[in-house]
Design a protein around this motif. Structure first.
Motif, mmCIF file in Angstrom:
data_model
loop_
_atom_site.group_PDB
_atom_site.id
_atom_site.type_symbol
_atom_site.label_atom_id
_atom_site.label_comp_id
_atom_site.label_asym_id
_atom_site.label_seq_id
_atom_site.Cartn_x
_atom_site.Cartn_y
_atom_site.Cartn_z
ATOM 1 N N THR A 216 0.806 -1.366 0.094
ATOM 2 C CA THR A 216 -0.053 -0.037 -0.047
ATOM 3 C C THR A 216 0.991 1.421 0.106
ATOM 4 N N LYS A 217 0.179 2.396 -0.324
ATOM 5 C CA LYS A 217 0.843 3.563 -0.371
ATOM 6 C C LYS A 217 1.386 4.150 0.770
ATOM 7 N N PRO A 218 2.459 4.565 1.330
ATOM 8 C CA PRO A 218 3.170 4.852 2.459
ATOM 9 C C PRO A 218 2.041 5.935 3.223
ATOM 10 N N SER A 219 2.155 5.946 4.578
ATOM 11 C CA SER A 219 1.323 6.981 5.350
ATOM 12 C C SER A 219 1.826 8.152 5.385
ATOM 13 N N TYR A 220 3.123 8.437 4.955
ATOM 14 C CA TYR A 220 3.707 9.921 4.798
ATOM 15 C C TYR A 220 3.582 10.374 3.096
ATOM 16 N N ASP A 221 3.649 11.624 3.003
ATOM 17 C CA ASP A 221 3.738 12.197 1.641
ATOM 18 C C ASP A 221 4.889 12.279 1.502
ATOM 19 N N LEU A 222 5.238 12.074 -0.080
ATOM 20 C CA LEU A 222 6.503 12.042 -0.630
ATOM 21 C C LEU A 222 6.416 12.800 -2.055
ATOM 22 N N PRO A 223 6.378 14.132 -1.953
ATOM 23 C CA PRO A 223 6.096 14.736 -2.962
ATOM 24 C C PRO A 223 7.086 14.751 -4.188
ATOM 25 N N VAL A 224 6.804 14.601 -5.506
ATOM 26 C CA VAL A 224 7.439 14.556 -6.706
ATOM 27 C C VAL A 224 7.712 16.016 -7.398
ATOM 28 N N ILE A 225 8.955 16.341 -7.019
ATOM 29 C CA ILE A 225 9.297 17.571 -7.617
ATOM 30 C C ILE A 225 9.421 17.820 -8.991
ATOM 31 N N TYR A 226 10.099 16.611 -9.773
ATOM 32 C CA TYR A 226 10.177 16.662 -10.947
ATOM 33 C C TYR A 226 10.252 15.258 -11.523
ATOM 34 N N GLN A 227 9.748 14.959 -12.845
ATOM 35 C CA GLN A 227 9.779 13.546 -13.369
ATOM 36 C C GLN A 227 9.938 13.431 -14.592
ATOM 37 N N ASP A 228 10.400 12.632 -15.499
ATOM 38 C CA ASP A 228 10.208 12.160 -16.797
ATOM 39 C C ASP A 228 10.413 10.634 -17.027
ATOM 40 N N ASP A 229 10.667 10.249 -18.248
ATOM 41 C CA ASP A 229 10.917 8.768 -18.316
ATOM 42 C C ASP A 229 12.183 8.340 -17.871
ATOM 43 N N HIS A 230 13.040 9.039 -17.251
ATOM 44 C CA HIS A 230 14.531 8.643 -17.325
ATOM 45 C C HIS A 230 14.964 8.951 -15.659
ATOM 46 N N PHE A 231 14.479 10.030 -15.132
ATOM 47 C CA PHE A 231 14.839 10.186 -13.897
ATOM 48 C C PHE A 231 13.802 10.915 -13.117
ATOM 49 N N PRO A 260 8.143 3.486 -5.842
ATOM 50 C CA PRO A 260 7.258 2.874 -7.017
ATOM 51 C C PRO A 260 5.945 3.355 -6.878
ATOM 52 N N LEU A 261 5.372 3.669 -5.553
ATOM 53 C CA LEU A 261 4.081 4.101 -5.518
ATOM 54 C C LEU A 261 3.690 5.505 -5.648
ATOM 55 N N VAL A 262 4.662 6.298 -5.933
ATOM 56 C CA VAL A 262 4.579 7.675 -6.163
ATOM 57 C C VAL A 262 5.081 8.038 -7.592
ATOM 58 N N LEU A 263 5.905 7.388 -8.207
ATOM 59 C CA LEU A 263 6.547 7.624 -9.531
ATOM 60 C C LEU A 263 5.598 7.154 -10.692
ATOM 61 N N LYS A 264 5.684 7.784 -11.763
ATOM 62 C CA LYS A 264 5.101 7.057 -12.810
ATOM 63 C C LYS A 264 6.049 6.507 -13.543
ATOM 64 N N PRO A 265 5.762 5.113 -14.200
ATOM 65 C CA PRO A 265 6.968 4.180 -14.913
ATOM 66 C C PRO A 265 7.233 4.905 -16.363
ATOM 67 N N PRO A 266 8.670 4.581 -16.660
ATOM 68 C CA PRO A 266 8.676 5.127 -18.139
ATOM 69 C C PRO A 266 7.794 4.708 -19.166
#
Length: 506
Positions: A216-231, A260-266
């Protein structure tokens, strides 16, 4: 050789770098031997045969990798489109395929299963045409996926089998078929199914995140500042560990476990993907701020190299207990940013290794409980990466430990400023994009729409236009501003020293 010794421990842990290391080591060792002409000829013949075999193996490995990547992309696209599937049990599970037990039953079990359902099993378990166990039903309904009773039982134990009593119903609003949640249940190996029952295979879906993680998704927030298909770059909260000791470092409460529960896959077409994103560096548990994550093998290696070669420009903000003395030489010895801001410099070895930190004062606040009656807000830029470098430099060299640093504040009167955690945050960094500076990547970047090309200012070109840079910046955590505001208003006292309020949560 230099090629071997320059590989970092982090890079060596990745499968790609382990392969490169062993390959380089083997070739280096082989070429260093002196063979007689006869022995050299024999060896070269053997090596040619080995190379032919290696080429064949490489082609097979590449094909296997392509197949694995296709499966990954299929799973990722399925996860992103989770609402198109019937909802399972529990709520975050969705049924990806299902089978109906024939209304007339299965008929002769031995013959339809081509002997896999033996007469001994039929007699021992009490199977009939219209009364079979869930594992046997799976084997009969989908023999390609479940060629044996053993494999069917393993699937049941994973909780991925859903049994609906009777036919599926249709949702009046959408017209889509759905499982009856009042009567359906997770099928176990001992459960029975009957004619017209429906067996579904379900999986946990997170709605567009990395597929295949049954957590399950973690109980704390892990904001995504930037993402693309590579990093990607995420904002780590204080108090959360980056890696856990067990479970391969990816326990549910660790940053690695949450990625894996907050980032989008490539997206499909991205090459050399990794099934789970990996961190390219770390932050201490009490430190908050920016963490860089690789999504592909080349990106992870490139990012790790940048950190290893000290090419990443990191800026931390901290609140110090006391007033650190400025340098004697007009406030600065060097400006690492290349701008007009003047920085002080600490050059003090740690563990007999060079350790250099640049720092500058941004604010001073009067505080009765602080050393010299003052708290100092500073920005720090480490040019090396020694263990607890910033914390030790400020405590040992400047005699102004970071507020809340239980390891280096010396205790005593410093205890009065404890209770809110460590006031240290990695809030800015600049690095080269790991993909957009390759030939193929630069061409792809040039063709991006303007809003994606610059990513709201996160992506920038270097002054000479040669490098696509990533400029990431975050606001300081609420506890920084709240703490300083209370100090300035003379409201900070021993009663609220340990008090946690909602606006001070990380």
């Amino acid at each position: 050789s230099g090629s071997i010794t320059s590989i970092t421990r982090k890079e060596f842990r990745s499968s790609t770098m382990r392969y490169l290391f062993v390959h380089i080591l083997t070739i280096t060792a082989v070429e260093s031997f002196h063979f007689s002409p006869y022995a050299r000829g024999s060896f070269q013949s053997s090596r040619r045969a080995f190379e032919i075999k290696s080429d064949e193996s490489s082609e097979a490995d590449l094909e296997q990798q392509r197949t694995s990547e296709e499966i990954f992309f299929d799973d990722a696209e399925m996860d992103a489109n989770y609402q198109a599937y019937p909802q399972g049990v529990p709520e975050d599970h969705y049924v990806t395929k299902y089978f109906s037990v024939p209304s007339e039953g299965f008929g002769c079990l031995e013959s339809i299963s081509e002997g896999r359902v033996t007469s001994d099993l039929i007699a021992r378990v009490g199977l009939t045409s219209d009364n079979v166990t869930v594992p046997v039903a799976l084997m009969l309904l989908d023999p390609e996926s479940y060629p044996s009773v053993s494999k069917s039982r393993k699937t049941c134990r994973k909780g991925t089998v859903l049994v609906n009593r009777g036919p599926l119903t249709s949702n009046e609003a959408t017209g889509e078929v759905e499982f009856n949640h009042t009567t359906c249940f997770q099928g176990k190996a001992i459960d029975r199914v009957y004619p017209n029952d429906v067996i579904g295979i379900q999986r946990r879906m997170h709605g567009g995140f990395y597929p295949g993680f049954e957590t399950t998704k973690p109980s704390y927030d892990l904001p995504v500042i930037y993402q693309d298909d590579h990093f990607a770059i995420v904002n780590k909260p204080a108090g959360i560990i980056v890696y856990t000791q067990g479970k391969g470092g990816s326990g549910p409460m660790s940053i690695r476990g949450a990625l894996p529960l907050v980032l989008k896959p490539p997206k499909r077409g991205t090459t050399e993907i990794m099934r789970r994103p990996e961190l390219s560096h770390r932050l201490d548990r009490p430190t908050s701020g920016l963490l860089v994550v690789g999504k592909t093998k080349p990106a992870l290696i490139h990012l790790s190299r940048q950190f290893e070669d000290r090419l990443v420009n990191k800026t931390y903000t901290a609140i110090l207990n006391g007033v650190p003395a400025d340098d004697d030489e007009v406030h600065c010895t060097e400006d690492p940013t290349g701008g007009d801001i003047k920085w002080n410099r600490i050059d003090y070895e740690l563990e007999d290794k060079s350790a250099v930190t640049f720092w500058r004062t941004t604010k001073r606040v009067s505080c009765e409980k602080a050393k010299d009656g003052t708290l100092t807000v500073v920005e720090m830029m480490p040019k090396t990466g020694r263990f607890h470098q910033l914390r030790r430099h400020m405590a040992w060299v400047k005699d102004t430990p970071i507020v809340g640093d239980r390891d280096y504040d010396g205790g005593g009167i410093a205890n009065r400023l404890r209770g809110r955690g460590l006031f240290l945050c990695s809030n800015r960094l600049v690095l080269a994009h790991p993909y957009f500076n390759t030939v193929e990547g630069r061409s792809e970047w040039e063709d991006l729409p303007e809003e994606l090309k610059w990513a709201n200012g996160t992506l920038q070109l270097s002054e000479d236009g040669s490098t696509v840079e990533v400029h990431a910046k975050i606001d300081l955590p609420n506890k920084f501003t709240s703490f300083l505001r209370k100090v300035e208003a003379n409201q900070y006292n021993s009663e609220n020293e340990n008090q946690e309020t909602e606006d001070e949560q990380e």
